[in-house]
Design a protein around this motif. Structure first.
Motif, PDB file in Angstrom:
ATOM      1  N   ARG A 160       0.817  -1.216   0.000  1.00 41.26           N
ATOM      2  CA  ARG A 160       0.000   0.000   0.000  1.00 41.26           C
ATOM      3  C   ARG A 160       0.851   1.267   0.000  1.00 41.26           C
ATOM      4  O   ARG A 160       0.469   2.290  -0.578  1.00 41.26           O
ATOM      5  N   LEU A 161       2.034   1.211   0.614  1.00 33.15           N
ATOM      6  CA  LEU A 161       2.839   2.411   0.825  1.00 33.15           C
ATOM      7  C   LEU A 161       4.062   2.501  -0.084  1.00 33.15           C
ATOM      8  O   LEU A 161       4.928   3.337   0.121  1.00 33.15           O
ATOM      9  N   GLY A 162       4.152   1.643  -1.071  1.00 30.69           N
ATOM     10  CA  GLY A 162       5.207   1.785  -2.066  1.00 30.69           C
ATOM     11  C   GLY A 162       6.425   0.932  -1.871  1.00 30.69           C
ATOM     12  O   GLY A 162       7.358   0.968  -2.684  1.00 30.69           O
ATOM     13  N   GLY A 163       6.471   0.156  -0.790  1.00 35.58           N
ATOM     14  CA  GLY A 163       7.558  -0.795  -0.585  1.00 35.58           C
ATOM     15  C   GLY A 163       8.941  -0.194  -0.460  1.00 35.58           C
ATOM     16  O   GLY A 163       9.944  -0.879  -0.642  1.00 35.58           O
ATOM     17  N   GLY A 164       9.022   1.089  -0.167  1.00 35.04           N
ATOM     18  CA  GLY A 164      10.327   1.729  -0.056  1.00 35.04           C
ATOM     19  C   GLY A 164      11.029   1.920  -1.384  1.00 35.04           C
ATOM     20  O   GLY A 164      12.221   2.227  -1.426  1.00 35.04           O
ATOM     21  N   ALA A 165      10.292   1.735  -2.490  1.00 38.64           N
ATOM     22  CA  ALA A 165      10.898   1.872  -3.822  1.00 38.64           C
ATOM     23  C   ALA A 165      11.229   3.337  -4.101  1.00 38.64           C
ATOM     24  O   ALA A 165      10.465   4.239  -3.748  1.00 38.64           O
ATOM     25  N   ALA A 243      12.406  -2.348  -5.828  1.00 36.93           N
ATOM     26  CA  ALA A 243      11.616  -2.332  -7.062  1.00 36.93           C
ATOM     27  C   ALA A 243      11.151  -3.730  -7.454  1.00 36.93           C
ATOM     28  O   ALA A 243      10.000  -3.920  -7.878  1.00 36.93           O
ATOM     29  N   ILE A 244      12.007  -4.715  -7.317  1.00 35.90           N
ATOM     30  CA  ILE A 244      11.642  -6.085  -7.701  1.00 35.90           C
ATOM     31  C   ILE A 244      10.551  -6.648  -6.801  1.00 35.90           C
ATOM     32  O   ILE A 244       9.573  -7.249  -7.268  1.00 35.90           O
ATOM     33  N   ILE A 245      10.687  -6.464  -5.512  1.00 35.27           N
ATOM     34  CA  ILE A 245       9.703  -7.034  -4.578  1.00 35.27           C
ATOM     35  C   ILE A 245       8.396  -6.242  -4.611  1.00 35.27           C
ATOM     36  O   ILE A 245       7.306  -6.822  -4.530  1.00 35.27           O
ATOM     37  N   TYR A 246       8.469  -4.928  -4.754  1.00 35.34           N
ATOM     38  CA  TYR A 246       7.244  -4.129  -4.874  1.00 35.34           C
ATOM     39  C   TYR A 246       6.580  -4.391  -6.227  1.00 35.34           C
ATOM     40  O   TYR A 246       5.368  -4.579  -6.314  1.00 35.34           O
ATOM     41  N   ASN A 247       7.363  -4.397  -7.286  1.00 31.80           N
ATOM     42  CA  ASN A 247       6.964  -4.809  -8.634  1.00 31.80           C
ATOM     43  C   ASN A 247       5.700  -4.117  -9.137  1.00 31.80           C
ATOM     44  O   ASN A 247       4.760  -4.753  -9.608  1.00 31.80           O
TER      45      ASN A 247
END
Length: 285
Positions: A160-165, A243-247
């Motif tokens: 929901r919050l962008g995954g730290g990307a 980026a990969i895990i948030y995807n």
């Protein structure tokens, strides 16, 4: 009369102190410039220390992403700014964990924890291409695993919050973001070179220096300056893992900035340190 003159000299303190060299040179040690690392060093592949160093880079990157992204998640999901550590807290988390990890791994792998740092040291011929490629692969894998651990612990907030990307924030162009990443990484890699310079340590051996401290502090300062622009990358493995895990499209849209900026900044820092600070190309053979 001669005896009286000598006694007078002693009384006023003329001969009380031994003649010394200027400050900064009194404790100088002999120093010889080490030969540049070979481009390819096949013998490393048969050494356990080579693989141990890569494992240290993997674990260091995993822990770095875990602590930093968890801090970002904590700030992002808070109901108001007063209930979180805020931007300053995020910057301290990044700088603090780098200080700890460099301190823990410096004697094993050199404590790079960042492909940009590895590239800078490679260009300065401080390590072989074989080791540099291996380190970068392990750093990226560690970052991916670190982001995956965060998602496993906080799947809802992570998605929901962008995954730290890392993204280019609204109001800033890609050019501004690229410039911020170049300058920020230049400062970091320049600090790494200065803090780990063997000649400087030999010359200023009377001045205690804990290399991880200025490196961690440089990370802290860069984050304070560039979080409003890009969320602060300066580490391609950190950007790639999130980026990969948030995807999501948001994490990939400007992803090139977070590779091009740090790699250019690292190359410029290596060039500046080797040619201007150390003047190695201009030294007599």
């Amino acid at each position: 009369m001669e005896v009286e003159r000598e006694e007078e000299d002693v009384r006023v303190g003329v001969n009380r102190f031994e003649e010394r060299q200027a400050i900064g040179t009194a404790a100088r040690k002999d120093y010889r410039e080490p030969p540049p690392a070979p481009l390819f060093e096949g013998g490393e592949l048969g050494s356990w220390s080579f693989y141990r160093a890569g494992i240290a880079e993997f674990v260091g990157s995993l822990l770095f992403i875990y602590v930093s992204v968890m801090t970002i998640m904590g700030v992002a999901k808070a109901p108001n700014k007063c209930s979180t550590v805020g931007v300053q807290g995020i910057a301290w988390a990044f700088g603090g964990i780098i200080f700890v990890l460099v301190y823990c791994t410096a004697g094993i792998s050199g404590g790079h924890i960042n492909p940009a740092v590895t590239l800078g040291l490679l260009l300065a011929r401080k390590l072989s291409l074989t080791r540099a490629v291996y380190y970068i692969i392990m750093q990226c894998l560690g970052a991916i695993c670190g982001a995956a651990v965060v998602k496993a612990f906080e799947k809802g907030p992570f998605e929901r919050l962008g995954g730290g990307a890392n993204t280019v924030n609204e109001g800033y162009s890609n050019t501004a973001a690229l410039g911020a990443e170049i300058v920020g990484t230049f400062l970091l890699v320049y600090t790494v070179f200065s803090a780990t310079d063997a000649k400087r340590n030999a010359r200023d051996s009377h001045v205690p220096m804990l290399a991880p401290l200025p490196i961690g502090f440089a990370v802290f300062l860069v984050h304070l300056a560039t979080i409003p622009i890009t969320g602060t990358g300066i580490n391609p493995a950190r950007s790639l893992g999130a980026a990969i895990i948030y995807n999501r499209h948001q994490g990939w849209h400007d992803h090139w900035v977070f590779w091009a900026g740090p790699l250019i900044g690292a190359a410029l820092a290596a060039l500046y340190h080797q040619t201007v600070i150390r003047a190695i190309p201009f030294k007599s053979k």
